[in-house]
Design an enzyme around this catalytic site. Structure first.
Site, mmCIF file in Angstrom:
data_model
loop_
_atom_site.group_PDB
_atom_site.id
_atom_site.type_symbol
_atom_site.label_atom_id
_atom_site.label_comp_id
_atom_site.label_asym_id
_atom_site.label_seq_id
_atom_site.Cartn_x
_atom_site.Cartn_y
_atom_site.Cartn_z
ATOM 1 C CG ASP A 278 -0.250 0.062 2.528
ATOM 2 O OD1 ASP A 278 0.982 0.221 2.539
ATOM 3 O OD2 ASP A 278 -0.928 -0.043 3.565
ATOM 4 C CB SER A 279 0.234 4.590 -1.103
ATOM 5 O OG SER A 279 -0.935 5.042 -0.415
ATOM 6 N N GLY A 280 0.692 4.033 2.171
ATOM 7 C CA GLY A 280 0.786 4.815 3.399
ATOM 8 C C GLY A 280 -0.355 5.798 3.563
ATOM 9 N N GLY A 281 -1.147 5.966 2.505
ATOM 10 C CA GLY A 281 -2.242 6.932 2.558
ATOM 11 C C GLY A 281 -3.289 6.602 3.599
ATOM 12 C CG PHE A 282 -6.103 3.060 5.535
ATOM 13 C CD1 PHE A 282 -7.424 3.408 5.358
ATOM 14 C CD2 PHE A 282 -5.756 2.320 6.653
ATOM 15 C CE1 PHE A 282 -8.401 3.032 6.280
ATOM 16 C CE2 PHE A 282 -6.716 1.937 7.582
ATOM 17 C CZ PHE A 282 -8.040 2.295 7.396
ATOM 18 C CG ASP B 224 -5.034 6.853 -1.212
ATOM 19 O OD1 ASP B 224 -4.038 6.435 -0.587
ATOM 20 O OD2 ASP B 224 -6.165 6.357 -1.076
ATOM 21 N N GLY C 167 -10.881 4.725 0.086
ATOM 22 C CA GLY C 167 -11.638 5.748 0.775
ATOM 23 C C GLY C 167 -12.796 5.172 1.559
ATOM 24 C CG ASP D 286 -6.172 -5.084 1.284
ATOM 25 O OD1 ASP D 286 -6.108 -4.625 2.443
ATOM 26 O OD2 ASP D 286 -6.467 -4.392 0.299
ATOM 27 C CB CYS E 268 -12.389 -26.753 8.119
ATOM 28 S SG CYS E 268 -10.997 -25.628 7.833
ATOM 29 C CB CYS F 157 -7.323 -25.579 8.478
ATOM 30 S SG CYS F 157 -8.168 -25.612 10.074
ATOM 31 C CB CYS G 192 -10.581 -28.235 11.215
ATOM 32 S SG CYS G 192 -11.310 -26.602 11.524
ATOM 33 C CG HIS H 12 -10.270 -22.269 11.062
ATOM 34 N ND1 HIS H 12 -10.910 -23.351 10.486
ATOM 35 C CD2 HIS H 12 -11.225 -21.301 11.227
ATOM 36 C CE1 HIS H 12 -12.193 -23.074 10.322
ATOM 37 N NE2 HIS H 12 -12.412 -21.828 10.755
#
Length: 399
Positions: free
Chosen positions: A96-100, A168, A240, A289, A331, A333, A336, A362
């Site tokens: 990611d860009s760091g914007g969030f 952003d 956003g 994500d 499941c 995994c 489980c 899991h």
């Protein structure tokens, strides 16, 4: 948009309504879509080794530029050969860009947004946002740091990710239209600066995704989608605020998704709840994500086919003594296959790290099965039936 197969190539090989299945080709291998992306925030998927994440079947993880910028720093990671080598991950990486994170500092973070307690408009006391970029203090030692579009691109270049997100500004839902519009326009100007820097200095095999902003305002979302589509990017992300609640989010996504170029890979940022992910796939979005699967594991909560409890099985609560059933029947995994609810609940209530690992394994398996089932359903022309079955309480492998 840019068409540069050396950086990124996206093939769509099946459609079912707006939903589509395909393959995203990166410098570090192919990623089948729709795909869920685990977060490797600080160069690790929390609680797991990179080899374990790969063994679960994941081909793409997301690193957090803001956190890696603060510590250990891009120079240290670059000296190790880039983020792939630093964390021992041989498959694809997106950063990611760091914007969030700038948004979180300025407006109180995700929890505050959901609760409606963030500050309205303007900027917070811990970050200064202007045309040049964002100035803030390190949460580690108080050092003043600065991120601009050029700095974000340079950091991501040093990390060596396969896909870099443009810098952003992300606004909260309670920001008014005027503030949201000015923020969106700045995001578009920042994108131009990101692209210019990357075209001149960026790695030749690194793709760049632009981010559609505009908050909950229809005209702004339309304007932003058109601006991002006109730019020299290799893919598009929806970012956003998406609204106050799931209903408003669904409306914003239903408006925005059809505005994006059909051939572009489309990334929904930060959204990965079971029902939201299926809704995004139905709209033709490709990669998602979210921190939820691994965050839940730290609180003793397993993903399960339980729509009445938001697809959650809370093992931290009492009442599981003597329950010999697996976390979820069927499941595949390791948790489980080998352990029961009683044991995992006991470990979680005792705050044993083993519980975090087992539930993380899991939850990531559950998300893998969910998206694998979606891909198969799209190819079979039965995605609507698959989605309805999962939302009604069927496990992904039974839907």
């Amino acid at each position: 948009m840019r068409d540069d197969p050396q950086r990124l190539r996206f093939e769509i090989d099946a459609r079912d309504g707006a939903a589509r299945a395909g393959v995203l080709h990166t410098a570090h291998g192919a990623v089948e879509t729709p795909a869920f992306i685990p977060l490797a925030t600080k160069a690790t998927v929390r609680g797991l080794e990179s080899d374990e994440v790969a063994a679960l079947g994941y081909s793409l993880v997301l690193g957090n530029t803001y956190h890696l910028f603060v510590s250990p720093g891009p120079e240290r990671i670059a000296a190790a050969g880039g983020l792939h080598r630093f964390m021992g991950w041989e498959r694809a990486l997106i950063t990611d860009s760091g914007g969030f994170q700038v948004f979180s500092l300025a407006h109180g973070g995700v929890a505050a947004e959901v609760k409606g307690s963030g500050r309205s408009g303007g900027t917070g006391s811990r970050v200064e946002i202007d045309e040049e970029g964002a100035r803030f203090r390190s949460y580690r030692d108080g050092t003043e740091l600065f991120i601009s579009p050029e700095v974000s691109m340079e950091v991501q270049a040093k990390l060596g990710s396969d896909i870099a997100l443009a810098f952003d500004e992300c606004t909260p839902y309670h920001a008014d239209r005027d503030y949201t519009a000015r923020s969106m326009e700045r995001t578009h100007r920042w994108l131009d600066r990101c692209v210019r820097w990357h075209n001149e200095f960026g790695p030749e095999e690194q793709a760049v995704f632009g981010i559609v902003q505009g908050g909950v305002y229809e005209d702004l979302r339309r304007e932003s989608a058109a601006a991002i589509a006109r730019s020299e990017v290799d893919g598009i992300a929806i970012g956003g605020t998406l609204g106050r609640d799931k209903e408003e989010m669904a409306g914003v996504l239903a408006l925005t998704a059809p505005l994006l170029p059909e051939a572009a890979p489309k990334h929904l940022l930060g959204i990965g709840e079971v029902d939201d992910l299926l809704g995004g796939i139905a709209l033709g979005l490709d990669i998602f994500d979210c921190a939820v699967p691994t965050r839940l594991s730290r609180h003793g909560v397993a993903l399960a086919p339980r729509p009445g409890s938001r697809f959650r099985l809370d093992l931290r609560k009492g009442g599981w003594e003597g329950d010999r059933a697996p976390l979820v029947e069927g499941c595949p995994c390791r948790a489980c296959r080998r352990y029961d609810r009683d044991y995992v609940s006991y470990l979680s209530r005792a705050e044993e790290l083993t519980a975090v690992r087992l539930i993380a394994l899991h939850n990531l398996t559950y998300m893998r099965e969910l998206t694998a089932g979606a891909r198969a359903a799209i190819r079979a022309g039965r995605f609507a039936a698959y989605r309805a079955a999962v939302l009604a309480g069927a496990a992904p492998w039974d839907a």
